[in-house]
Write an enzyme that holds these catalytic residues in place. Sequence first.
Site, PDB file in Angstrom:
ATOM      1  N   LYS A  80       0.717  -1.131  -0.005  1.00 18.13           N
ATOM      2  CA  LYS A  80       0.032   0.046  -0.128  1.00 18.13           C
ATOM      3  C   LYS A  80       1.035   1.373  -0.007  1.00 18.13           C
ATOM      4  O   LYS A  80       1.854   1.275   0.721  1.00 18.13           O
ATOM      5  CB  LYS A  80      -0.832   0.137   1.217  1.00 18.13           C
ATOM      6  CG  LYS A  80      -2.000   1.154   1.233  1.00 18.13           C
ATOM      7  CD  LYS A  80      -2.978   0.733   2.464  1.00 18.13           C
ATOM      8  CE  LYS A  80      -3.808   1.814   2.418  1.00 18.13           C
ATOM      9  NZ  LYS A  80      -4.886   1.943   3.575  1.00 18.13           N
ATOM     10  N   SER A 155      -9.776   1.679   2.751  1.00 16.44           N
ATOM     11  CA  SER A 155      -8.944   2.606   2.032  1.00 16.44           C
ATOM     12  C   SER A 155      -7.766   1.965   1.138  1.00 16.44           C
ATOM     13  O   SER A 155      -7.357   2.214   0.166  1.00 16.44           O
ATOM     14  CB  SER A 155      -8.054   3.619   2.699  1.00 16.44           C
ATOM     15  OG  SER A 155      -7.300   2.987   3.545  1.00 16.44           O
ATOM     16  N   SER A 179     -10.061  -0.296   7.000  1.00 14.02           N
ATOM     17  CA  SER A 179      -9.396  -0.403   5.684  1.00 14.02           C
ATOM     18  C   SER A 179      -8.671  -1.706   5.048  1.00 14.02           C
ATOM     19  O   SER A 179      -8.625  -1.514   3.847  1.00 14.02           O
ATOM     20  CB  SER A 179      -8.165   0.833   5.686  1.00 14.02           C
ATOM     21  OG  SER A 179      -9.266   2.045   5.221  1.00 14.02           O
TER      22      SER A 179
HETATM   23  N1  GLN Z   1     -13.094   4.160   6.093  1.00 11.52           N
HETATM   24  C1  GLN Z   1     -12.520   4.765   7.366  1.00 11.52           C
HETATM   25  C2  GLN Z   1     -12.165   6.045   7.369  1.00 11.52           C
HETATM   26  O1  GLN Z   1     -12.373   6.593   6.222  1.00 11.52           O
HETATM   27  C3  GLN Z   1     -11.378   3.650   7.891  1.00 11.52           C
HETATM   28  C4  GLN Z   1     -10.054   4.009   7.092  1.00 11.52           C
HETATM   29  C5  GLN Z   1      -8.993   3.155   7.280  1.00 11.52           C
HETATM   30  O2  GLN Z   1      -9.279   2.262   8.163  1.00 11.52           O
HETATM   31  N2  GLN Z   1      -7.801   3.826   7.110  1.00 11.52           N
HETATM   32  O3  GLN Z   1     -11.484   6.423   8.344  1.00 11.52           O
END
Ligand code: GLN
Length: 482
Positions: A80, A155, A179
């Site tokens: 990532k 994400s 995410s």
């Molecule tokens: N979707 C969640 C957010 O927008 C989790 C994101 C993540 O785990 N990095 O914060």
Amino acid sequence: MLNKSNQTAKKIARKIRNREITAVNIAEQTLARIRELNPELNAVINISEDLALRQAEAVDKDIKSGKTLPPFAGVPILIKDNINIKGIPCTCGSKILKGYIPLYDAGVIGRIKNSRLIIVGTTNMDEFAMGSSNETSAYKPVKNPYSPKRVPGGSSGGSAAAVASGMVPFALGSDTGGSVRQPAAFCGVVGMRPTYGLVSRYGLVAFSSSMDQIGPITENVEDNAALLGIIAGFDEKDSTSINKEVPDYIDYLQKPLKGKKVGLPREYFGDGLNPEIRESIENSIEALKDRGVEFEEISLPNSMKCIADYYVIANAEASSNLARYDGIKYGLSIRSGDLRNSYIKTRTEGFGTEVKRRIMLGTYVLSAGYYDAYYRRAQKVRTIIRNEFIRAFADYDLIITPTTPTVAFKFGEKLDNPLQMYLSDIYTASVTLAGLPAIAIPCGFNSEGLPMSIQMIAPPLMEKLLYNFAYILETKLDGNGG
Ligand code: GLN
């Protein structure tokens, strides 16, 4: 777009070890496949061809000279884009880090290099890992390999889509509120969020430091267990790292489950849950009952407050962590008049809408007068949520829930409604707040052919039990478990 290659990491590693194929050959095939699929999927931000070929040549050389290499030597992996790899651009899906090239390897990258995996590139993501659909990436969103009209989740959407489409068998994501697990669910792959502190965060670009964790994304459970084994372990460079020996997760995959007790928290099966997902979870429960697992309904009454709670804490930490992007030290730099104006111009240009929203909300909840009303209170709710889980684990080995309330949604469906978007993490953010490990594994397809996913949650450091359950369920659902 889907993975028909059936090239698990285990198989690739075996072929390389037996000299049926060279690591260079695998790297070249992988790079070619990424180049073929990426124009459509957009899962990969940067291909690291030179690094990959250099690493693969070194593996082949060592194999030729008869050296014994680590078991997964030569297997390709995508990382990532918020994990530092020395000499490879790292943008966190943001314009503000354009041109930033890390000077050091993250803790997990050191381990990956020592295990002789081949790093073939970095994956697209929501900007600074803030999002659930990949639509906040400054480099255009990733598409779901199951349907080009649908989001891959976020994400870590690039990592999940890359594995689902067969670009690579191994990918790393990061999970703050969901995410790793939510994109794994939307793309029909396996995603693990480890216990907070099990995997080093050194060199992971910080979003919300009390919740960020790096986790493996793979096509199947066994590969996932292997990859966690590679990246987990103590790192003195991360002050939150747990100093404890990491078990060999593979040893636990086939342990009998008879007599294990699982709690099904009723709050996670309420109104917002899509009926087809509910049915698929019920089928999985039946499959596990066949193996002697006992199920009981339980209650985690404060879990559903997790989204409100998460967004106070995550944004507060993000507003502080993102203060460092001022155009002086990293990436984009717009010099304009005095220093203050340069900061303003750089940050106005460099950050996208969602990141700005979060910085503002985070600054607000930390400001004098509101700190007690929001931030301190959110920390208290966090403790309550955690205590409810810990209490439940006194009576149950595991907790099972759906991973997401819906299957992958369409592009644009939630982008203008942040609250709706945030609710995609309703079943995953609670686990994060509690610091627990959880795995998302595929549990079938809905009537439109889209993947659905089940989440298993364990007490701290019980990843081995998650893999045990997940492996047995996967075998049953694949139809060869008897
Ligand atoms: N979707 C969640 C957010 O927008 C989790 C994101 C993540 O785990 N990095 O914060």
